[in-house]
Design an enzyme around this catalytic site. Structure first.
Site, short mmCIF file in Angstrom:
data_model
loop_
_atom_site.label_atom_id
_atom_site.label_comp_id
_atom_site.label_asym_id
_atom_site.label_seq_id
_atom_site.Cartn_x
_atom_site.Cartn_y
_atom_site.Cartn_z
N GLU A 183 -9.64 13.02 81.89
CA GLU A 183 -10.84 13.12 82.73
C GLU A 183 -10.41 13.05 84.18
O GLU A 183 -10.21 14.06 84.81
CB GLU A 183 -11.85 12.02 82.37
CG GLU A 183 -13.25 12.34 82.84
CD GLU A 183 -14.32 11.66 82.00
OE1 GLU A 183 -15.47 11.64 82.44
OE2 GLU A 183 -14.01 11.16 80.91
N GLU A 231 -14.93 0.28 81.58
CA GLU A 231 -16.01 1.26 81.57
C GLU A 231 -17.24 0.73 80.85
O GLU A 231 -18.37 0.95 81.27
CB GLU A 231 -15.52 2.54 80.90
CG GLU A 231 -16.53 3.65 80.81
CD GLU A 231 -15.94 4.92 80.24
OE1 GLU A 231 -16.49 6.00 80.51
OE2 GLU A 231 -14.91 4.84 79.52
#
Length: 929
Positions: free
Chosen positions: A490, A783
């Site tokens: 990502e 996260e």
């Protein structure tokens, strides 16, 4: 403190900077100058300044300003002062100094000299070609197509008496440049990530000392990088394009300009006269890792005299006429520090696990001895499985593996990857012939070199660890762009993460130059419909990636934050048309309703956008959040319009804010002010993020945002604060917020008189909480609130589970602004507020520093019994409103004397548990009961 004989005041300008940098190269036509002031005198201010700029050190020393003499300019400006002298030309070196007059009208000493240098201001200044070597066909492998890295070289004969030499160099891809064996510069991942179709940046290096009369060897290595390599999750989601988003062949452009003592000049450029080959760097990809075969090295390839007859001629590639070539405006990626291995653990199959003690972004240095052809393979992971094995599932399609093939040097071999990086704490190494020592692997921390600006410590170990985690997560993800994570497939500049965290980031580091660069990326990526994207730069890694409320507003929130933090109005002017166009787009999306009713964003994917990403429990309606953000950024536009003299626009935006506030309450609140939503409009939630969990307007995230964004009047705000507390208590004293709710949560509690509840959440170790991460072993921000649970394991590992993700670290804003109490007043902290919130229990001392563009601010409080001590340092040329904690009748001392108004202290009022005073520069020691 003795003063120089030529100065009548001790007021001294220090830390001179140009375009936020010390002695930079720039291509800004009228660079902005800044300085800070020091003085031992309390309440010291600058009443005037004088800047002189000269074309030589000698002229500057004699104060002969052949470029600009500002004369004595009345006022207190010490930053964002535009150069207004002789028009600047390419390659000019400008030397400057400044002096200031104090509050008594007396001049201080001249500062030490500083410089800036002009880059190449026109494309016509570039004589170099783009050169490359198409090795695409040599990429191999079923899953990953990874061609080798091309090498380039050229020899140049230079005359004696070299006076000055500059290397201007860039690439489409990544480059390393060498002169006579020496790697030039300390920067990594140059020239940086941009929309290469619109612009590419270049670096300028002073290479005078690296050249010699006679033969010189110039060399470069290229890699695919962001230009031609794999990006994001394109491979994971089956995107039609997975690599080569901007081009397939990395290209080099370099121009070496040499000036001789006799005035002669010489320019060596990349052209068809360069030779190229491929060799030991068999694979090099940011996401997938690097493979280096030392048996394929060309010894001496970057030295004069190397035989390159087997090398082929470099190919020249055409330029894009409309692609800008600009000076890199950001902070380059550099080595921050090295980490020694804490432990080495043998694993089955002849593998060894190295623990570097800290999750970070970077690479390693490998030291190894073995036979020719031996292969060392390195795999990287952030955490371990409960059985002690390295966990790599969360990397998804990022191979993140480095390989080194030995050449068999009996003295040992050392290797450092050049064109990849990883997010990791643990390295699993296979291929050692003998058990390795701990120094076989050394961690090399890489980050954009944003100057450190803040510190925060308490007497509570959990909170100190939380701050450590926040700092390391920012360090890992401020990597040319503000990435979401450094480890998996990502590593994109997600705008939602960026906007929620940007204020927090300012307290840890000076991010002015970093954001000067990224805001160009963001505006280059503005969509055709004028929405800002969900990440920038914005290669098309998934066709459904468009825009999202709460994410796209980064296009306004981030420039606004840079303006407020650094007194930067140029950033407003630069992107004003883009911001106006975005708000016009958002206005059209209301369909004349002023607000966004339920299901207003069903046309994007996911429906409604990302909303309060990774929240717990029922979802806050994304359209409600979109409305709040619409009002929030419209208010910012009103303030920014005023800052750049657009009074008509300011009034229009302010009027619209009021309409949005009224319409919001009319639609999303009942007659008591309690928030509500028409949940039926979302059907069964299909297509919405966590839509199956249902939607509710009465949530922590809804009230926190409405309070934080000033969308309510005083009475409504108080009610919202009480409902927020009720919701927390109903949730067993725990938060339930996601990415968009976590930042405003504690500030909203503090703003409504619930500071104790804010501290309880800060200190909680129950899931979900920041403390929960800490007690489960975190040394960076996760996260997910439950990325890992001791005894249970990992959450959605293969899907999405980063252990280095700064979004939930946005609590840092509250740590500095509320726990420490530092809040900006006038832009750039020319004035500011110190209003620490004293914890009821759990924390008895907080000590924080923040180095503003106007100088260092310090605040520290400590509770001892019924006594509270508050120490405050205010930089010269600023004023602070200080709120001293005190009981109704308690006495206040300053430096052990009763507090009273004086030359540098002005008493204001005593209310709500504080005595407020206005103070000028100096250090103040308040004690109160």
């Amino acid at each position: 403190m003795s003063q120089p004989a030529w100065a009548d005041s001790d007021l001294k300008a220090v830390r001179l900077r140009t375009e936020y940098k010390i002695n930079p190269v720039t291509d800004v036509a009228n660079p902005r100058l800044s300085w800070e002031l020091t003085s031992a005198v309390r309440g010291q201010v600058q009443t005037a300044y004088q800047i002189v700029v000269a074309s030589s050190v000698q002229q500057l020393a004699a104060t002969k300003a052949d470029l600009w003499d500002s004369g004595k300019v009345m006022g207190n400006a010490t930053n964002q002062v535009e150069y207004k002298g002789v028009p600047l030309a390419s390659r000019m070196i400008c030397y400057w100094k400044v002096r200031s007059w104090d509050k008594n009208g007396q001049p201080g000493a001249w500062s030490s000299p500083a410089t800036w240098e002009m880059g190449l201001l026109s494309k016509a200044d570039w004589k170099a070609d783009w050169i490359g070597n198409d090795l695409t066909a040599l990429g191999k492998g079923k899953t990953y197509h990874l061609p080798p890295a091309p090498f380039f070289r050229k020899e140049a004969i230079l005359k004696p008496a070299i006076k000055r030499a500059r290397l201007y160099v860039t690439a489409l891809g990544l480059y390393e440049f060498y002169i006579n064996e020496k790697r030039i510069g300390k920067d990594y991942f140059t020239p940086g990530w941009t929309d290469y179709n619109k612009r590419v940046y270049y670096q300028t290096y002073d290479v005078t000392a690296d050249l010699k009369p006679g033969k010189n060897a110039l060399g470069a290595i290229l890699a695919d990088g962001w230009y031609a390599g794999y990006l994001g999750y394109a491979l994971l989601v089956g995107n039609p394009v997975v690599r080569g988003f901007y081009g397939d062949v990395p290209l080099l452009k370099a121009q070496l300009e040499v000036e001789y003592a006799n005035g002669g000049k010489e320019v060596i450029t990349t052209n068809q006269g360069w030779k190229t080959n491929h060799g030991p760097i068999v694979e090099a990809d940011i996401l997938n890792g690097e493979t280096y075969n030392a048996t394929l090295e060309f010894p001496g390839w970057n030295k004069p005299g190397f035989t390159d007859s087997a090398w082929k001629t470099a190919a020249v590639y055409p330029d894009k006429a409309d692609r800008d070539v600009d000076v890199y405006p950001g902070d380059p990626i550099r080595v921050f520090q090295e980490l020694k291995a804490k432990t080495v653990t043998p694993k089955p199959g002849g593998k060894y696990l190295f623990d570097l003690g800290q999750n970070f972004a970077g690479i390693v240095r490998l030291r190894v001895t073995g036979n020719k052809g031996d292969t060392i393979r390195l795999r990287y992971g952030e955490v371990l499985f409960p059985n002690g094995d390295i966990m790599t599932e969360n990397l998804r399609k990022a191979r993140a593996t480095d390989t080194y093939v030995l050449k068999g040097d009996k003295q040992g071999e050392t290797w450092v990857p050049r064109f990849t990086y990883h997010g990791f704490q643990y390295v699993e190494v296979s291929g050692f012939r003998m058990p390795p020592a701990k120094d076989a692997i050394t961690g090399i921390v890489l980050t954009s070199a944003t100057p450190e600006a803040g510190s925060f410590t308490t007497d509570n170990k959990l909170v100190n660890q939380l701050y450590h985690n926040i700092v390391w997560t920012q360090r890992s993800n401020y990597f040319d762009v503000p990435t979401d994570c450094p480890q998996r497939d990502e590593r994109l500049g997600w705008t939602g993460d960026a906007q929620t965290y940007v204020q927090s980031a300012t307290f840890n580091n000076d991010i002015a130059a970093f954001y000067t660069k990224w805001l160009v990326d963001l505006n280059d990526a503005q969509r055709a419909d004028k929405a800002y994207p969900i990440y920038a730069p914005a290669p098309n890694v998934r066709k459904t990636d468009t825009y999202s409320p709460g994410w796209s507003e980064a296009g306004i929130i981030c420039p606004y934050t840079i303006y407020k933090t650094y007194n930067d109005t140029r950033v407003i002017r630069a992107f004003w048309p883009n911001m106006v166009a975005y708000l016009d787009f958002m206005a059209r999306k209301t369909n004349g309703d002023v607000i966004y009713k339920e299901a207003s964003f069903e046309d994007i994917s996911p429906k409604g956008g990302f909303g309060d990403w990774l929240s717990v429990g029922k979802k806050t309606p994304p359209d409600m959040l979109a409305t709040l953000y619409y009002g929030y950024v419209t208010a910012m536009m009103a303030e920014m319009a005023t800052a750049i003299g657009k009074s008509t626009e300011a009034a229009a935006y302010e009027a619209n804010v009021n309409k949005i506030r009224q319409a919001f309450l009319a639609h999303y609140a009942d007659e008591t002010g309690k928030f509500k939503t028409n949940a039926a409009a979302y059907g069964d939630g299909e297509g919405y993020v966590d839509g199956k969990m249902g939607f509710d307007g009465h949530t922590q995230t809804a009230y926190a945002n409405a309070i934080y964004m000033h969308m309510l009047n005083a009475g409504q705000t108080a009610k919202a604060g009480n409902w927020l507390v009720d919701l927390i208590e109903a949730n067993n004293g725990k938060l339930s917020t996601g990415f968009l709710g976590v930042k405003p949560l504690l500030p909203a509690l503090s703003a409504t008189g619930h500071s104790n509840e804010a501290y309880k959440l800060l200190l909680s170790t129950d899931y979900p909480s920041w403390g929960f991460e800490v007690v489960n072993g975190a040394n960076t921000i996760w996260e997910r609130w439950n990325s890992y649970v001791k005894g249970k394991g990992f959450e959605n590992n293969a899907g999405m589970n980063s252990f280095n993700h700064y979004a939930f670290g946005s609590v840092n804003e509250w740590l500095f602004e509320n726990a420490a109490g530092i809040k900006v007043g006038k832009p750039g902290y020319r004035t500011f507020i110190i209003r620490p919130e004293i914890a009821g229990t759990g924390i008895n001392a907080v000590d924080a520093t923040y180095h503003s563009i106007n100088g260092p601010i310090k605040t520290a409080w400590k509770k001892t019994g019924k006594m509270t001590a508050l120490t405050v340092t205010v930089p010269a040329n600023t004023k602070a409103t200080v709120f001293i904690p005190v009981t109704h009748s308690g006495e206040i001392l300053e430096s052990n004397k009763p507090l009273e108004s004086g030359s540098s202290i002005r008493m204001i009022e005593r209310s709500n548990g504080y005595q407020s005073v206005e103070v000028g520069s100096g250090t103040y020691q308040f004690t109160s009961q």
